[in-house]
Design a protein around this motif. Structure first.
Motif, mmCIF file in Angstrom:
data_model
loop_
_atom_site.group_PDB
_atom_site.id
_atom_site.type_symbol
_atom_site.label_atom_id
_atom_site.label_comp_id
_atom_site.label_asym_id
_atom_site.label_seq_id
_atom_site.Cartn_x
_atom_site.Cartn_y
_atom_site.Cartn_z
ATOM 1 N N ASP A 96 -20.266 -52.587 27.032
ATOM 2 C CA ASP A 96 -19.476 -53.128 28.145
ATOM 3 C C ASP A 96 -20.276 -54.159 28.940
ATOM 4 N N ASN A 97 -21.557 -53.855 29.170
ATOM 5 C CA ASN A 97 -22.379 -54.785 29.955
ATOM 6 C C ASN A 97 -22.676 -56.059 29.177
ATOM 7 N N ASN A 100 -19.407 -57.995 29.653
ATOM 8 C CA ASN A 100 -19.211 -58.374 31.057
ATOM 9 C C ASN A 100 -20.450 -57.950 31.866
ATOM 10 N N PRO A 101 -21.509 -58.757 31.797
ATOM 11 C CA PRO A 101 -22.769 -58.363 32.446
ATOM 12 C C PRO A 101 -22.654 -58.273 33.969
ATOM 13 N N THR A 102 -23.321 -57.275 34.544
ATOM 14 C CA THR A 102 -23.412 -57.107 35.991
ATOM 15 C C THR A 102 -24.871 -56.805 36.330
ATOM 16 N N PRO A 103 -25.305 -57.077 37.563
ATOM 17 C CA PRO A 103 -26.694 -56.780 37.944
ATOM 18 C C PRO A 103 -27.057 -55.312 37.731
ATOM 19 N N GLU A 104 -26.125 -54.436 38.073
ATOM 20 C CA GLU A 104 -26.375 -52.997 37.896
ATOM 21 C C GLU A 104 -26.471 -52.637 36.420
ATOM 22 N N GLY A 105 -25.575 -53.217 35.603
ATOM 23 C CA GLY A 105 -25.591 -52.944 34.164
ATOM 24 C C GLY A 105 -26.832 -53.506 33.503
ATOM 25 N N ASP A 106 -27.273 -54.703 33.937
ATOM 26 C CA ASP A 106 -28.493 -55.307 33.385
ATOM 27 C C ASP A 106 -29.715 -54.444 33.698
ATOM 28 N N LYS A 107 -29.729 -53.894 34.932
ATOM 29 C CA LYS A 107 -30.855 -53.068 35.342
ATOM 30 C C LYS A 107 -30.922 -51.786 34.510
ATOM 31 N N ARG A 108 -29.751 -51.177 34.253
ATOM 32 C CA ARG A 108 -29.689 -49.953 33.454
ATOM 33 C C ARG A 108 -30.131 -50.242 32.004
#
Length: 434
Positions: A96-97, A100-108
Motif C-alpha cells: 500500500d505504501n 501511495n507513499p506517506t511519511p508514516e508508511g515510509d518510516k515504517r
C-alpha cells in the motif's frame, strides 16, 4: 533442492523475509534459493512455507551475501525482515505504501528494510578475497573491516602482508577467553580454501636469536643486526620447512612482535629505479646480498628530494626505508677506515659498508667503503670520473678532503684554457704576394 530453514522451536518465533518487486508493486515471502541460485517466493499468507531465519545468525548473513551477489542489480528489489506472525499484515502495508507513499508508511518501511551488505571489492593484486573472510567472527575479538580501512591496513593484509599497525584484541574465541593484548594481523588460506586470520602477539623469548632458525645459527654480528636494524644484513641458508631443501633467504625480525620471518633471496628481483633514481649495478649487488644501501636525491611524493637508507625486508616482502633507529645503529656500528687510496692514488677516509663489517683493515678494499662526507667529491672525481661546475675544467686529481680546485689550480686551469683558445684562434691572413 531449495535452501530451506528448519522451522523454529515452539515458542521461538523467527523472522520472515519479504521481497518487494518495485516494477510489479507486489510483495512476496522468500521461500529459499534453488540449486541454480534463483530466488523462490510464495504468497505471504499463513502456512505458506516461508523461509524463517534468525536475523542475528550466520545463516541469515550468508543468505543476504549470496542474494546480493547473485542479483548484483537489486535496484528493482527490496528486502524486508518481519515477524512470521505479522508477514501477511506487513506485506499488505508495504504494498500500500509503495502505491501511495506517506511519511508514516515510509518510516515504517525503513524500520523493516534489510540494508545491502557492505561488500569489500576484490582488487587487482589482492591475495585474498575479502568476501571469503568471516568478519563476524573476527569482530568478536574487536577487529572489523572498517577498523583496518581506517588505519590503512586493509589493502595491505588483503595482499598477504602483516598489518603495520597493532590492534587490541580480547574476547572469547573457540571457548577460550583472550585477555586484552596488542597484536598484528595477517591472513592465510587453509587447505579447505577458507581464509583464516592469524594474530601475531609479542614474542618475549630473549633467547630466540640464540637458537637455530630452520637450521641456520645466527652469528653474534647477525644477532646484533636483527636487533638493531630488523634485518640480517646478509643471506642465510635455511632448510625449507616444506620441501626440506636448502634455500637462500633474507631474514628479518618484526620490530614490534619480534617474530622472525624469511623470504627467498633467489626469487627477489631488485627494481631498476627507486623514487626516480636509477639503481646502479653496485647498489643492486648490495641489495641482493641483503646489505643496507644509502641512496641520494630520492624524489618523494611531497615533492622533496632526500637521502635514505634502504634494505630488503622479509617482513615487508621487499625493499623498505630503514627507520631512524636502524640508521643510527648502522652509523654507530660502522667500522671507520682511513688511508684508503682512490683511483688517482690519493688517500681518503670512509666507513665500511654493512656487508663488509668485521674485515681486518688490511683486507678492506675501496669498493667495501662508503666515502666520508669530506671525501665524497674527491672520490667521485678521482675514481668515478664525475665532475661538477667547480671541477669540470680540472685535470689534476683532487687532494684529500678537497671538493673544488685550489686558487693555484684554478689559475693554472685558466692559463691552460687561454692557451687552448689562442691555439684554436685562426691566424690573420697577410694577403697574397704578387
Amino acid at each position: 533442492m531449495a535452501n530451506r530453514m528448519t522451522p523454529p522451536a515452539e515458542g521461538q518465533e523467527k523472522d520472515v523475509l519479504l521481497v518487494l518487486d518495485k516494477q510489479q508493486g507486489k510483495v512476496s515471502a522468500v521461500k529459499g534459493i534453488d540449486k541454480d541460485g534463483n530466488l523462490q517466493t510464495v504468497p505471504p499468507t499463513q502456512g505458506g512455507g516461508f523461509m524463517q531465519v534468525d536475523k542475528n545468525g550466520d545463516v541469515f548473513s550468508n543468505f543476504l551475501s549470496n542474494f546480493f551477489r547473485k542479483f548484483q542489480d537489486t535496484s528493482g528489489l527490496e528486502l524486508f525482515s518481519v515477524k512470521a506472525s505479522e508477514a501477511e499484515q506487513q506485506a499488505r502495508a508495504i504494498e500500500d505504501n509503495h502505491r501511495n507513499p506517506t511519511p508514516e508508511g515510509d518510516k515504517r518501511a525503513e524500520m523493516l528494510r534489510v540494508p545491502k551488505p557492505d561488500f569489500h571489492e576484490f582488487k587487482q593484486g589482492y591475495r585474498f578475497d575479502p568476501a571469503r573472510i568471516d568478519w563476524e567472527n573476527l569482530k568478536k575479538v574487536g577487529i572489523t573491516a572498517d577498523t583496518l580501512k581506517n588505519t590503512k591496513d586493509f589493502d595491505r593484509v588483503m595482499r598477504g602482508y602483516k598489518s603495520r599497525n597493532t590492534y587490541t584484541v580480547s574476547g572469547t574465541v573457540g571457548g577460550f577467553y583472550l585477555k586484552p593484548t596488542d597484536v598484528k594481523l595477517s591472513f592465510y588460506q587453509a587447505k579447505d580454501g577458507t581464509v583464516v586470520p592469524k594474530l601475531h602477539g609479542v614474542q618475549q623469548d630473549e633467547k630466540l636469536l640464540q637458537r637455530p632458525y630452520n637450521g641456520h645459527e645466527f652469528t653474534k654480528q647477525e644477532q646484533g643486526n636483527l636487533q638493531g636494524t630488523g634485518n640480517l644484513g646478509g643471506i642465510a641458508q635455511i632448510k625449507d620447512p616444506k620441501s626440506g631443501e636448502q634455500i637462500p633467504v633474507f631474514v628479518s625480525r618484526d620490530r614490534y612482535t619480534h617474530e622472525l620471518e624469511y623470504m627467498r633471496a633467489d626469487k627477489w628481483k631488485c627494481p631498476d629505479t627507486i623514487c626516480g633514481v636509477k639503481v646502479s649495478p653496485e647498489q643492486k649487488v648490495a641489495f641482493e646480498a641483503g646489505q643496507a644501501v644509502k641512496m641520494d636525491n630520492l624524489q618523494f611524493k611531497d615533492g622533496t628530494r632526500r637521502s635514505a637508507y634502504l634494505q630488503v625486508s622479509a617482513v615487508e616482502r621487499g625493499l623498505e626505508f630503514l627507520p631512524r633507529s636502524a640508521v643510527q645503529f648502522l652509523q654507530q656500528g660502522q667500522q671507520q677506515v682511513a688511508g684508503l687510496k682512490d683511483g688517482q692514488g690519493v688517500e681518503f677516509n670512509g666507513h665500511v659498508q654493512p656487508g663488509a663489517q668485521g674485515k681486518s683493515p688490511d683486507k678492506v678494499q675501496p669498493k667495501d667503503v662508503t666515502p666520508a662526507a669530506e671525501s665524497r667529491t674527491q672520490v667521485a672525481v678521482n675514481s668515478e670520473g664525475k665532475t661538477n661546475e667547480a671541477t669540470k675544467q680540472g685535470k689534476e686529481p683532487l687532494k684529500q678532503g678537497q671538493d673544488k680546485p685550489t686558487a693555484k689550480q684554478k689559475e693554472k686551469q685558466e692559463k691552460t684554457q687561454d692557451k687552448s683558445l689562442k691555439a684554436d684562434k685562426p691566424k690573420k691572413s697577410k694577403g697574397m704576394k704578387i
